[in-house]
Structure formats: C-alpha cells, structure tokens
Scaffold this motif. Structure first.
Motif, PDB file in Angstrom:
ATOM      1  N   ALA A  20       0.821  -1.218   0.000  1.00 44.74           N
ATOM      2  CA  ALA A  20       0.000   0.000   0.000  1.00 44.74           C
ATOM      3  C   ALA A  20       0.852   1.264   0.000  1.00 44.74           C
ATOM      4  CB  ALA A  20      -0.927  -0.018   1.212  1.00 44.74           C
ATOM      5  N   ASP A  21       2.022   1.217   0.647  1.00 45.22           N
ATOM      6  CA  ASP A  21       2.851   2.422   0.720  1.00 45.22           C
ATOM      7  C   ASP A  21       3.636   2.681  -0.565  1.00 45.22           C
ATOM      8  OD1 ASP A  21       4.336   0.155   1.218  1.00 45.22           O
ATOM      9  OD2 ASP A  21       5.554   1.020   2.817  1.00 45.22           O
TER      10      ASP A  21
ATOM     11  N   ASP B 272      -6.897   5.548   4.776  1.00 47.17           N
ATOM     12  CA  ASP B 272      -7.990   4.959   3.992  1.00 47.17           C
ATOM     13  C   ASP B 272      -8.059   5.581   2.600  1.00 47.17           C
ATOM     14  OD1 ASP B 272      -8.643   3.389   6.127  1.00 47.17           O
ATOM     15  OD2 ASP B 272     -10.345   4.626   6.797  1.00 47.17           O
ATOM     16  N   GLU B 273      -7.750   6.878   2.522  1.00 49.43           N
ATOM     17  CA  GLU B 273      -7.784   7.564   1.225  1.00 49.43           C
ATOM     18  C   GLU B 273      -6.735   6.979   0.276  1.00 49.43           C
ATOM     19  OE1 GLU B 273      -7.863   9.066   4.172  1.00 49.43           O
ATOM     20  OE2 GLU B 273      -9.958   9.746   4.051  1.00 49.43           O
ATOM     21  N   ARG B 274      -5.561   6.668   0.830  1.00 48.36           N
ATOM     22  CA  ARG B 274      -4.501   6.072   0.012  1.00 48.36           C
ATOM     23  C   ARG B 274      -4.938   4.687  -0.495  1.00 48.36           C
ATOM     24  NH1 ARG B 274      -1.076   5.408  -3.916  1.00 48.36           N
ATOM     25  NH2 ARG B 274       0.508   3.827  -3.512  1.00 48.36           N
ATOM     26  N   ILE B 275      -5.589   3.912   0.351  1.00 47.37           N
ATOM     27  CA  ILE B 275      -6.071   2.580  -0.047  1.00 47.37           C
ATOM     28  C   ILE B 275      -7.068   2.717  -1.202  1.00 47.37           C
ATOM     29  CG2 ILE B 275      -7.414   0.557   0.653  1.00 47.37           C
ATOM     30  CD1 ILE B 275      -4.664   0.497   1.835  1.00 47.37           C
TER      31      ILE B 275
ATOM     32  N   PRO C 240      -9.907 -10.930  -8.182  1.00 51.92           N
ATOM     33  CA  PRO C 240     -10.267 -10.441  -6.848  1.00 51.92           C
ATOM     34  C   PRO C 240      -9.141  -9.622  -6.229  1.00 51.92           C
ATOM     35  CG  PRO C 240      -9.773 -12.783  -6.783  1.00 51.92           C
ATOM     36  CD  PRO C 240      -9.741 -12.381  -8.231  1.00 51.92           C
ATOM     37  N   ILE C 241      -9.513  -8.575  -5.489  1.00 51.72           N
ATOM     38  CA  ILE C 241      -8.554  -7.720  -4.785  1.00 51.72           C
ATOM     39  C   ILE C 241      -8.878  -7.789  -3.300  1.00 51.72           C
ATOM     40  CG2 ILE C 241      -7.657  -5.375  -4.510  1.00 51.72           C
ATOM     41  CD1 ILE C 241      -8.684  -4.804  -7.382  1.00 51.72           C
ATOM     42  N   VAL C 242      -7.875  -8.097  -2.472  1.00 50.19           N
ATOM     43  CA  VAL C 242      -8.060  -8.192  -1.020  1.00 50.19           C
ATOM     44  C   VAL C 242      -7.098  -7.224  -0.345  1.00 50.19           C
ATOM     45  CG1 VAL C 242      -8.183  -9.745   0.963  1.00 50.19           C
ATOM     46  CG2 VAL C 242      -8.523 -10.665  -1.340  1.00 50.19           C
ATOM     47  N   VAL C 243      -7.602  -6.401   0.567  1.00 48.58           N
ATOM     48  CA  VAL C 243      -6.764  -5.461   1.315  1.00 48.58           C
ATOM     49  C   VAL C 243      -6.346  -6.133   2.618  1.00 48.58           C
ATOM     50  CG1 VAL C 243      -6.628  -3.184   2.387  1.00 48.58           C
ATOM     51  CG2 VAL C 243      -8.017  -3.505   0.326  1.00 48.58           C
TER      52      VAL C 243
END
Length: 525
Positions: A233-234, A267-270, A312-315
């Motif tokens: 994510a970073d 959350d905005e970055r995600i 599929p995308i999983v956080v």
C-alpha cells in the motif's frame, strides 16, 4: 436425499451443480478433465457428497430432457466419477414439461483437493510475510517475524530478501485452516498433508530484479493454478509489479491481488490504490472485484471457476491480520481448474543427494500419475539420450506417498542415477520421449529498445527449462516491440524436451516477449 425443490431453490452452490445434459463430447480430454476437477471440488465442498441436477439450465429453469439424453448424461457422470475415485450412489427421476429432470447423488470417501498458488510482486511487498502469516495464523512484528519461515538461507535472513523459490503448505479440514506452529518442521508439514482435505501449496517467488530469472522459473515452471500478486500500500504499483502481472497473464493464469501493509497508510490512500489497480486491470481486459467479506470470497470463487478474467482484490495487513480471513476463505473455495489425464510428465526443478536415499529430483507433476516402483525415463542428456531408471519412493511436502498425480509438488527418489549427471529442465516420464534441438514458435515481443533479427540470442524460460536460444529464421525482416511473428529457434547448448502448445517467456536484459511452440523438429537439420 434432499428433494428437488430444496436443491434448486437457492441455485448452484457449494456441492450443487446444474446441468442440462451431457454427451460423449464431454468425455473428450479437455472437457473431461475440467468436469473431473469441477466434480471433485463440489464433493469436497459438500464434505463427501455432491448433487447434480440434470435437465435444468444454469439459471435454474426446468427444461426437461429426453429419456435417451438423461441416460447418456448419467452415463457420462458415472465415467467422470470413476476418474476421481467417486461413485454415483443414488438417482431420482421426475417428469417435467413433457421430459425428464433428475437428481444424481455422487459420493467419495476422504475427498482431497490440491491447488498450487504462485506468489509474485515487487521486492519488499510482503510476499513471504503474507504466506508466513497464512500458514501460522500469527501476526507479523513488522520486521519479518513470519517471513523467516520461508527465507531460510543465511543471506536471505540477513538481507530480508528472498533469493530462491520457497515452498509452503496450507491445509484445510472441515472448511477450517490447519495452523502450523513450526513451518520449518518437516514432520509438521507431513502431518498437514496427511490430515488435510484440501491442500494449498505456495510457490513463493522472488521480487528483486536481479533474480527475475528465478521468479519466472517459479511462475511458469511449477504448474501454478493461481497467481497471487502482492502490492504494498505504501509503494503502490512498481515496474516489477507490472512485469510479474504480465507474466501471469501471458501464461493465462487466474490472478488474485493482495494489497499488503494497509496499516501503514490512510484509507484515502487505499481507495486511490484500488482505483489505480482497477484501471490497470481493465486496460488489460480483466475485471477487478474488491472483496470486503468472506461471503464476497465465496461469490468470486464461483465466478473465477467459470471466468479467469475476474481478478479479486483483497486489502490486508500482516500486523493486524486484517483481510486474512477473506483471503483464507477465497483460497479454501477456489477450485482446481486443470487436471491432465495424459502420460506422466514432470520437469525437474531441483536435484538433491539425500543420505540413505540417493538421488532425489523435485518438481510439479505436469500430467498423469506416478507410483512407487514405476519405471521412468530421465533426460535428455547432452547427446539427446534418455536413461531408464526406477522411482524408489515419493514425498510430497516431506510426507511419504505411494502415488502422486498432476499438480502435486513432489520429490522422486531415483535408482542408479547420479546427481552430477542431472540438470534443471530435464524431464521424468514413463514413455521414452525425444530430444528437441530446434522448433518453430509464434512469438510476441513485449519490449525491446531496437529491432530483433536473425541471430538474436535471448534466454528462453519454458517449464523449468532456462537456456540461451538462437532465433535462426524469422518470417519477416525484423521484430520490434508490439510485433508478432513466426520464428525458427534453436537451443544453443543442450537439447530439451518440449511439445507443441507449450508457452514460454524469452528475455535479454530488459527486452522480453512470449511465445508458443507450434512445431518441433525431432532430428538435426
């Protein structure tokens, strides 16, 4: 047996499959293998029993079919059930719309399913940590606590970078994961294999660019069922991320994307990263599907069984284990999509000398089955010959088995053959094959700074083969980025065993492309 109304009311699910009718066409090799995988998965999800509703559309509409169509469909189901050691145990027939609808019950004792998942992604995007957390159920400490279960070489531990392929196993029983206290224990790995109803074997590849060759070997040489691409994510989408995604899609593999290190960003970055990933996927003709719950995982697993374009995308976060329950549910429900019934064939990936055992070769079985005591051929050697030997024992994740089949990652102990005589890329097969020096292929160039012409010498990766080849003849003056062409190719150093239809990657520096074998030449020319 449940009544027809109960089985149909909620549509296809877990262990319930709708079929209008089946014919001899469905017993042809490709369709038969697909239906066998589907049936085995349905039985596993039903804890030993599956119900096939015949004479009904996929949407649940009662069609009603002729008696001869019904009889043929049941006959086909019985043949496929036999392929997976299952049995048709009960049938109920109903008259509907002037035709027939039937409920067929199929059972199997101790059902098992084995899928192989290859991890990919940029360096330090959490591939090994993700797998380590999955197999142990433990949180990471942010400094590689769980990664050490896969990065076991001294320099890997010191640098925190994977340098070779690692293998791990996650088992499921009664729909729940079997956790490992010590994934480094061979005895514990063997216990998981023995006691699981479903096994997920992970092939953990490397993300550091100097070891791209090793990553390619892991993704195309291990008979992967699904690709699991990690994106931190970073950091977000990197060049290696796109390269690995391109390889997975070139091999026509279904892909899962895990966004890692979600705890490090807002959350905005995600949301922004999900949007970037979705845009990238759509541009490649894929459909992104964000998973927010375990029920989403169940839905998308059914979609992926019928359409590999769904991604599929999983956080996730290894620190909090957020998203891991969703990913775990998805892995449990994903079916094995390919099962090959042709002759036994395994490409050698690793070679060992084991005290008290002798020479052991490991790899993923590409097709067929192998049993202890079977006679096999190994080769080709530099002169194109093959040596006949015998399999004295078989292990899967350190668990001794008497028989293994297509898709299993195994170690085979071979009699009367020396470690020094073997190399990666050789094959083990029951029928004597032939050595290939030259072949023709349809190729597509991804990237190249100038032009490719006759005499070009890239490294070719096919199965576990990794060797320099020469582009002898091209059907046009030259090839550049984005071009397709037909090329006659020669292995520069050693003959190999390849077949029409096999896909490969070729690369030279940052120049890359893919191809498919269309014709082989069995003799020198």
């Amino acid at each position: 047996m449940p009544n027809l109304g109960e089985l149909v009311s909620k549509g296809e699910r877990e262990n319930i499959e709708f079929k209008e009718y089946l014919t001899d066409y469905h017993l042809k090799e490709g369709r038969r293998q697909s239906l066998a995988c589907q049936m085995n998965h349905r039985i596993l999800m039903g804890k030993g029993v599956a119900y096939y509703i015949i004479g009904i559309s996929d949407s649940g509409e009662f069609k009603g079919i002729k008696k001869e169509e019904l009889d043929k469909t049941i006959e086909v189901l019985e043949v496929i059930a036999k392929d997976i050691d299952a049995k048709v145990t009960e049938k109920e027939v109903y008259e509907v719309n002037g035709g027939y609808v039937a409920v067929v019950e199929i059972r199997k004792d101790k059902p098992k399913e084995h899928i192989t998942v290859g991890t990919a992604g940029h360096v330090d995007h959490g591939k090994s940590t993700l797998v380590g957390c999955l197999i142990t159920g433990k949180c990471d400490d942010g400094d590689g606590l769980t990664r050490i279960y896969l990065d076991t070489l001294k320099h890997e531990i010191e640098r925190g970078l994977s340098a070779d392929l690692s293998f791990a196993v996650l088992g499921f029983k009664n729909g729940k994961a079997i956790r490992m206290k010590n994934p480094l224990s061979k005895a514990e790995k063997a216990w998981v294999v023995e006691n699981s109803e479903k096994i997920v074997s992970f092939v953990d590849t490397v993300g550091h660019e100097p070891w791209l060759r090793t990553a390619i070997r892991g993704l195309i040489g291990q008979r992967i069922d699904y690709g699991l691409l990690t994106i931190a994510a970073d950091d977000g989408i990197m060049r290696i991320t796109k390269e690995h995604l391109g390889i997975l899609l070139a091999m026509e593999l279904p892909v899962i994307i895990a966004i890692t290190k979600a705890d490090k960003v807002s959350d905005e970055r995600i949301k922004s990263l999900i949007s970037e990933i979705s845009k990238l996927l759509r541009g490649l003709g894929r459909v992104p599907y964000l998973l927010k719950s375990r029920s989403d995982a169940e839905k998308v697993s059914r979609l992926m069984a019928k359409n590999s374009f769904v991604v599929p995308i999983v956080v996730t976060s290894a620190i909090t284990l957020a998203g891991y329950d969703i990913l775990e549910e998805l892995l449990y429900r994903l079916p094995k999509l390919r099962y090959e019934e042709s002759d036994f064939l395994m490409y050698i990936d690793r070679i060992y000398k084991v005290t008290g055992v002798g020479t052991v070769v490991s790899g993923t079985i590409k097709s067929g089955e192998i049993s202890e005591g079977d006679e096999v051929f190994v080769g080709p050697f530099s002169d194109g010959s093959f040596v006949k030997t015998k399999v004295s024992s078989i292990e899967m994740h350190h668990y001794r088995v008497e028989r293994a089949k297509s898709g299993d990652i195994v170690g085979l102990a071979l009699k009367n053959i020396s470690v020094e005589d073997l190399r990666r890329g050789m094959v083990v097969t029951k029928t004597e094959p032939y050595a290939v020096r030259e072949f023709e292929a349809e190729v597509y160039v991804f990237t190249h700074p100038t032009k490719i012409s006759s005499g070009y010498e890239p490294v070719l990766h096919c199965e576990t083969i990794s060797e320099t080849v020469i582009f002898k003849e091209i059907d046009k003056e030259f090839l550049k980025a984005g071009d397709r062409g037909r090329v006659r190719i020669r292995f520069k150093y050693n003959p190999q065993y390849i077949m029409p239809g096999q896909r490969f990657i070729f690369r030279e520096g940052r120049s890359k492309g893919m191809g498919e074998v269309v014709k082989i030449y069995e003799t020198e020319s």
